[in-house]
Design an enzyme around this catalytic site. Sequence first.
Site, PDB file in Angstrom:
ATOM      1  N   ASP A  97       0.838  -1.203   0.000  1.00  0.00           N
ATOM      2  CA  ASP A  97       0.000   0.000   0.000  1.00  0.00           C
ATOM      3  C   ASP A  97       0.875   1.256   0.000  1.00  0.00           C
ATOM      4  OD1 ASP A  97      -2.742   1.138   0.355  1.00  0.00           O
ATOM      5  OD2 ASP A  97      -1.887   1.879   2.230  1.00  0.00           O
TER       6      ASP A  97
ATOM      7  N   GLU B 102      14.404 -15.791  -0.463  1.00  0.00           N
ATOM      8  CA  GLU B 102      14.766 -16.881   0.446  1.00  0.00           C
ATOM      9  C   GLU B 102      13.680 -17.961   0.455  1.00  0.00           C
ATOM     10  OE1 GLU B 102      15.591 -15.496   4.380  1.00  0.00           O
ATOM     11  OE2 GLU B 102      16.780 -13.799   3.664  1.00  0.00           O
TER      12      GLU B 102
END
Length: 611
Positions: free
Chosen positions: A266, A318
């Site tokens: 956002d 990751e």
Amino acid sequence: MKSPAPVRIAKTAPLGLETFTLSRFLFYDVFMSVDSLLSVATHEPTAAFTHLTPIHDASTAHGWWRSAVIYQIYPRSFRDLNGDGVGDLAGITAELPQLAALGVDAVWLSPFYRSPQRDAGYDVSDYCDVDPLFGTLADFDALIAEANRLNLRVIADLVPNHCSDQHVAFQAALTAGAGSVERDMFIFRDGQGHDGSEPPNNWQSHFGGPAWTRIIEPNGEPGQWFLHLFDSSQPDFNWDNPAVHAEFERVLRFWLDRGISGFRVDVAHALVKAAGLPNWGGRADGNSSDGFPGQDAPMFGQPALHDIYRRWRSILEEYGPDRILCAEANVDPLPRLAQWVRPDEMHQAFNFPYLHAGLDVHRLRHIITDSLVSLDAVGAPSTWVLSNHDVVRHVSRFGYDGPGPRDGDGIGPDDAQPNEELGRRRAAAATMFMLGLPGGAYLYQGEELGLPDSSSIPGSMRQDPTFARTGGARIGRDGCRVPLPWRSSEPHSGFGSGVDPWLPQPESWPTLARDLQESNPASHLNLYRAMLAERATLRLGQGSLAWVEDYCTGSSLAYLNGNTLVIMNAGSDPLPLPAGRTILRSAPSAGADQPGADQLGSGETIWLTVS
């Protein structure tokens, strides 16, 4: 009838000459029943095109998001399973099969975190829990499990610019006093004037009024001011503080560990503010205006943002190569937007210029060209969107021949009302035009039903902070957030069987309910299903784009994506069509008051196969 002759198409870019034979094929119309999809219709070529302007090559890059159709769910208005009048996670889980059947690739959930709900969940009080209004963490885990079963990915909304004033960190800042480490988590400043009674600068809130609120200090005296680019209940974090970075890295990992496929960030362009917080005479939202280019706005688009997102990108990687970040970054011009989606930053960014282009064919062409060229330069896909939870639904926006609602505002009962039938026809055409473009696409819940904005909500029931902060001068965004109609014969059109929905549904909702549209082959819903199915089959999201100059007029726009020709007629008169196999039309063809199969009606789009 004679077979059409081959048409030579001269490309204006130096890619050589190719010969295309525009053969006549059988075509099917989405508005026919399933059993009659192979009904025959033919038309003679009444117009040939001779020039192409290539803009974008087909993509061979890997990444599901590059061509995905992502469906935005506004949880409080999607489906209410527990009968409290507000949608919930269990309701989403129950209806996910409907979205899988629609043909989307992923869903994006607007905020479902703990929140006082002053701004419909964009005021977060706990980023690592589900608000009881929507359910529990166990409900979230069940949603992820069902999405996985259906091969749907789930993206969560992340709100890192600001939190709720009820967040434990902000409450600690209020009690700790000026100069404390607790207060340094946010942007507190002394006021101006001899008694500090004037705000620290002239910044304005997106929701109206000053972007600063003065607090009462622990000693009971008026004290410092805190910054809130949005509502006064939404204090901005201080992203110059490493502790803020560490907290949001913790939040990312919490949801990634629970199986989330990524985050829509956002107001991603607002986190870092310019040093010294200089005054700004431009628009509160940072968009360009006369004398105030958006790139100079001190509260948006600061260079330090990019290091934040590089770090976030490394965290997502990751967890594997298929987790993504999408920026809600309202920055201009479009080449500047490309800075957000460089290979080590965001994967996608919302294309707000496209959303706001309307049906202006010149503006659309410029934005599409600029988007593809700019984003190709950094190896990123473009995205396309027509509606979301912050704008009037495009069925209503396109229902005006004159001025419509202001950007970021709604339609009230005293405003000029759109022509819903006209708007729905144009909306179907605009969506078909959009879904033919290469790149990713975002859909907003209910647009597949052809829902308009609700303009009949009384002031006493409006909940958008914009309405309250402007004393009703701005209607706000409630009209596009009304709970969905699922089943026509059930209470509240199947949204929920308990108390009244949190916003009232228009009287027309039962006629637009999903169950009625499923059984109607000519429905808006079945058009969406057909578009998404053909888009996937034809691999249009991974495709190319070349403007077909003969149909790029003042009232129409056309492009080739591979061997799919997409033409939109935004003018008032029918448009002659070239020969080809009709894949889909956005409106019924050859009706009593419609043009024949050899013409494209006003406010209509067609997909044709040429070879």
